[in-house]
Structure formats: structure tokens, C-alpha cells
Write an enzyme that holds these catalytic residues in place. Structure first.
Site, mmCIF file in Angstrom:
data_model
loop_
_atom_site.group_PDB
_atom_site.id
_atom_site.type_symbol
_atom_site.label_atom_id
_atom_site.label_comp_id
_atom_site.label_asym_id
_atom_site.label_seq_id
_atom_site.Cartn_x
_atom_site.Cartn_y
_atom_site.Cartn_z
ATOM 1 N N TYR A 147 0.819 -1.215 0.000
ATOM 2 C CA TYR A 147 0.000 0.000 0.000
ATOM 3 C C TYR A 147 0.854 1.267 0.000
ATOM 4 C CZ TYR A 147 -4.629 -2.049 0.866
ATOM 5 O OH TYR A 147 -5.821 -2.707 0.754
ATOM 6 N N LYS A 194 2.996 -15.543 2.112
ATOM 7 C CA LYS A 194 3.177 -16.224 0.820
ATOM 8 C C LYS A 194 4.668 -16.495 0.683
ATOM 9 C CE LYS A 194 1.681 -17.645 -3.240
ATOM 10 N NZ LYS A 194 0.775 -18.803 -3.422
ATOM 11 N N ASP A 200 -3.124 -18.417 0.192
ATOM 12 C CA ASP A 200 -4.140 -19.036 -0.679
ATOM 13 C C ASP A 200 -4.901 -20.136 0.053
ATOM 14 O OD1 ASP A 200 -1.727 -20.392 -0.723
ATOM 15 O OD2 ASP A 200 -1.644 -20.681 -2.894
ATOM 16 N N ASP A 214 -6.641 -7.126 4.021
ATOM 17 C CA ASP A 214 -7.770 -6.441 3.382
ATOM 18 C C ASP A 214 -8.688 -7.471 2.723
ATOM 19 O OD1 ASP A 214 -9.288 -4.249 2.356
ATOM 20 O OD2 ASP A 214 -8.320 -4.551 0.417
ATOM 21 N N ASP A 251 -12.641 -9.166 4.270
ATOM 22 C CA ASP A 251 -13.929 -9.105 3.555
ATOM 23 C C ASP A 251 -14.461 -10.521 3.322
ATOM 24 O OD1 ASP A 251 -13.645 -6.310 3.376
ATOM 25 O OD2 ASP A 251 -14.479 -6.249 1.351
HETATM 26 C C1 IPM Z 1 -10.449 -1.049 3.985
HETATM 27 C C2 IPM Z 1 -10.529 -0.442 2.612
HETATM 28 C C3 IPM Z 1 -9.309 0.415 2.334
HETATM 29 C C4 IPM Z 1 -8.092 -0.491 2.366
HETATM 30 C C5 IPM Z 1 -9.326 1.237 1.032
HETATM 31 C C6 IPM Z 1 -10.580 2.063 0.893
HETATM 32 C C7 IPM Z 1 -8.125 2.107 0.905
HETATM 33 O O1 IPM Z 1 -10.713 -1.425 1.632
HETATM 34 O O2 IPM Z 1 -10.364 -0.302 4.969
HETATM 35 O O3 IPM Z 1 -10.510 -2.282 4.098
HETATM 36 O O4 IPM Z 1 -7.779 -1.145 1.362
HETATM 37 O O5 IPM Z 1 -7.446 -0.549 3.407
HETATM 38 MN MN MN Z 2 -11.128 -3.400 2.436
#
Ligand code: IPM
Ligand code: MN
Ligand code: NAD
Length: 347
Positions: free
Chosen positions: A139, A185, A217, A241, A245
Site C-alpha cells: 500500500y 506467501k 491461498d 484487506d 472481507d
Molecule cells: C479497507 C478499505 C481500504 C483499504 C481502502 C478504501 C483504501 O478497503 O479499509 O478495508 O484497502 O485498506
Molecule cells: Mn477493504
């Protein structure tokens, strides 16, 4: 003493879920000794509109001097082709405040366990925490380049950055199930080889904690097939990240997932893990639980208000238990109906 909370509503559904969570907070603290004041600031797309940049100085100043920060979400498709984007503000804020540790708890409220897309035997006992490194890795690494012919991103981790996030993970595991899963990884990446080496070194300082290594993975697969086997997962910025999710599918919706971010400076930021959900913006259908639970994390972790946090969590559980659910969970309650139901349980 009155606590100062900087409030960043941001974009999309941000204002809707922030208003909901602040109403809940206001009712929950009534009659208690907890006193707070709110400092509202523009952040993200709305700040680009009003100030020309996603993290204006006065927003940053307010965050720096706050006792805690509440952020709803940023992001707007109208900036997709723009060189200035709301997301840059979020990355800059995390970096400026040194928020290197991002904690994303995954727990399934019993009352909605039957709504998980996974079979009950898979999700029984799921209770883990994702510790995501938040200010390093791909990042932020330089060089970074984008031309029509070539693009470069750079993944960098220093020993110091890995050591400090490992310590957060192991300290957390000590207070929980005493197991750390370090995700990398290392069969391909140099950064991951260093990550794994340091995870093993730090583990020696914590003989009570079991360390396991997992390639990212196969970890993605295990999150679905054996989610109850995890206690604390620690991983680098990008993997965290994506995996968090994915993990949000276990309880059934991204709209329920809170997080906290902290570092060395003391101030912590609390935000849902999801984004600004432009597809449902302004419709009063967003699930405000992610923001309400971010508020409970703030009460517990920044202000040591365990009872207040439990009171709000009990109220949201009771509302879900009564079958009042927003659309993402298969229900019909609007954002405001869900919020009013939580408030009614608190009153
Ligand atoms: C999160 C989001 C952010 C990230 C983006 C919006 C920069 O996806 O907080 O998970 O990737 O960290
Ligand atoms: Mn995110
Ligand atoms: P998103 O997380 O905003 O939405 C993904 C899906 O989940 C959408 O279908 C959305 O409707 C749903 N969803 C999210 N939160 C919900 C809630 N509370 N209740 C009900 N449904 C909910 O991801 P995206 O659509 O890929 O990204 C939209 C924007 O948000 C982008 O600009 C992205 O960069 C940004 N983003 C910001 C943050 C943040 O502020 N921390 C995090 C992730 C993405």
C-alpha cells in the site's frame, strides 16, 4: 473528563450509519458518568468537494488532538478517473496517526447463526480476530509508477514493522485462545520469508501461545472450510484487506463488521471494514450494525467503558433476536427502523 471524539461521516452510506450509531451512543450513555463531545469534520470525497483534498489540515488536526476517532466510510465512483481520490485520505490518515494495527473481530451472534450461508456445523464456535498490518507493505512501498506500458507497486516490510504487529497479535492471543496463525506467501515473496522468520522468533517470547504458519491461498480456503479453527490471524496489509472481507461472509454480511486501528501515538480510530456502498447510498437500507459495533469497540478499548459496550451489544443482539433485520441479512427493516429498535431496547 469530557472525551473528545472526532467524527468523520465520509461518503455514500457513511452519514446514514454514523447518524444511527451516534443516536444509539447518546441514548446508551444517558444517566452515566461518561461525557463526550463530538467534532464533525469533512473527510474523503466530501472533503475533496469542499476543500480540494481528502484529508484537509483541519480534519487531521482534529484527529491528532482527539481521544478517539469514529469514521463511517469514504469513496465515491465519481472520483474513479480522478487523480485525487477519497481513498488517498484514508491511507494518509492511517499513516499520519501511525495506526499500524487494524483489529477486525469475526464473531457470529447466536441469534443470526442460522442465517450464515455456511452450514451450522461449519460456523459453530467461530470466534477469531484478524490482526491486519495497516501502514506498510504494498500500500505504501516506493517506487510506484503507472504508465500506459508499465505499472509498478513495491512491497516492503522492515523488521521493525513486522515485530510490532506480531507483538500485537501474540499479546491478543494470550488473552484469548492462545493461538496465532501467521499468514504469508513465503513460497514466493521475500517480504513473506522475513514475515515468517520473525513470526517464529517472536513466538519464542510467548511459550504459552501456539504459532502456526499458513500460506495465504490455503488460508482463504480454510476460512470457509474450518473457520472455527482460528483464534488470532496476523497478516500483512493487502492479505488482511482481502481475507477480512472474505471472513465477513461467515456471519452473513459485511454490514455487521467493525474494526479498530491503533498504533504508538495513543489515539485510535474505529470504522466498519466495509466501504461507502454507493449502490445503496441514500436509500435508508444500510445495516448500521458495523458502525454501532465500532462505537462499542471505542467504548471498550479507548474509554474502558465495558458495561456501556455490553449494554449496546445486548441491545443489538436482542433486536436481531426479535427478527428485526436490515435487507443485507434478508430482513425488511430500514436503517432507521433498526436503529429505533436498538434505542427502544436501551431505553
Ligand atoms: C479497507 C478499505 C481500504 C483499504 C481502502 C478504501 C483504501 O478497503 O479499509 O478495508 O484497502 O485498506
Ligand atoms: Mn477493504
Ligand atoms: P463496499 O464495502 O462499499 O460494498 C460492498 C457491498 O457490500 C455492496 O453491495 C454494499 O451495498 C454492501 N454493503 C457494504 N456495507 C453495507 C452495509 N452497512 N449495509 C448493507 N450493505 C452493505 O465495497 P465497494 O462497493 O467495493 O466500494 C465502494 C467504495 O468504498 C469504493 O470507493 C472503495 O474504495 C470504498 N471503500 C472504503 C472503505 C473505508 O472507508 N474504510 C472500505 C472499503 C471500500
Amino acid at each position: 473528563m469530557t472525551k473528545k471524539i472526532t467524527v468523520l461521516k465520509g461518503d455514500g452510506i457513511g452519514p446514514e450509519i454514523m447518524d444511527a450509531a451516534l443516536q444509539v451512543l447518546e441514548v446508551a450513555v444517558k444517566g452515566t458518568d461518561f461525557k463526550y463531545e463530538l467534532d464533525y469534520k469533512d473527510f474523503g470525497g466530501i472533503a475533496i468537494d469542499n476543500f480540494g483534498e481528502p484529508l484537509p489540515k483541519e480534519t487531521l488536526d482534529s484527529c491528532v488532538s482527539a481521544d478517539a476517532i469514529l469514521l463511517a466510510a469514504i469513496g465515491d465512483p465519481k472520483f474513479d478517473q480522478s487523480s485525487i481520490r477519497p481513498e488517498q485520505g484514508l491511507l494518509a490518515l492511517r499513516k499520519e496517526l501511525g495506526l499500524f494495527a487494524n483489529i477486525r473481530p469475526i464473531k457470529i451472534p447466536e441469534v443470526i447463526a442460522h442465517m450464515s450461508p455456511l452450514k451450522p456445523e461449519y460456523i459453530e464456535g467461530v470466534d477469531f480476530v484478524m490482526v491486519r498490518e495497516l501502514t506498510g507493505g504494498i500500500y505504501f512501498g516506493e517506487p510506484r509508477e503507472l504508465t500506459p506500458e508499465k505499472a509498478i507497486d513495491t512491497n516492503i516490510y522492515t523488521r521493525e514493522e513486522i515485530v510490532r504487529i506480531m507483538r500485537v497479535a501474540f499479546e491478543m492471543a494470550l488473552k484469548r485462545g492462545k493461538k496465532v496463525t501467521s499468514v504469508d506467501k513465503q513460497n514466493v515473496l521475500a517480504t513473506s520469508k522475513l514475515w515468517r522468520e520473525i513470526a517464529s522468533e517472536i513466538a519464542l517470547e510467548y511459550p504459552e501461545v501456539t504459532l502456526e504458519h499458513q500460506l495465504v491461498d490455503s488460508c482463504a480456503m480454510l476460512l470457509i472450510t474450518k473457520p472455527s479453527s482460528f483464534d488470532v490471524i496476523v497478516t500483512e496489509n493487502l492479505f488482511g484487506d482481502v481475507l477480512s472481507d472474505e471472513a465477513s461472509v461467515l456471519p452473513g454480511s459485511l454490514g455487521m463488521m467493525p474494526s479498530s486501528s491503533f498504533g504508538s501515538t495513543g489515539v485510535a480510530l474505529y470504522e466498519p471494514i466495509h466501504g461507502s456502498a454507493p449502490d445503496i447510498k441514500g436509500q435508508n437500507v444500510a445495516n448500521p450494525m458495523s458502525m454501532i459495533l465500532s462505537v462499542t469497540m471505542m467504548l471498550r478499548d479507548s474509554f474502558d467503558e465495558e458495561q456501556l459496550a455490553q449494554k449496546i451489544e445486548a441491545a443489538t443482539d436482542a433486536v436481531l433476536g426479535a427478527g428485526i433485520k436490515t435487507r443485507d441479512l434478508g430482513g425488511t427493516a430500514s436503517t432507521s427502523e433498526f436503529t429505533q429498535a436498538v434505542i427502544a431496547k436501551l431505553a
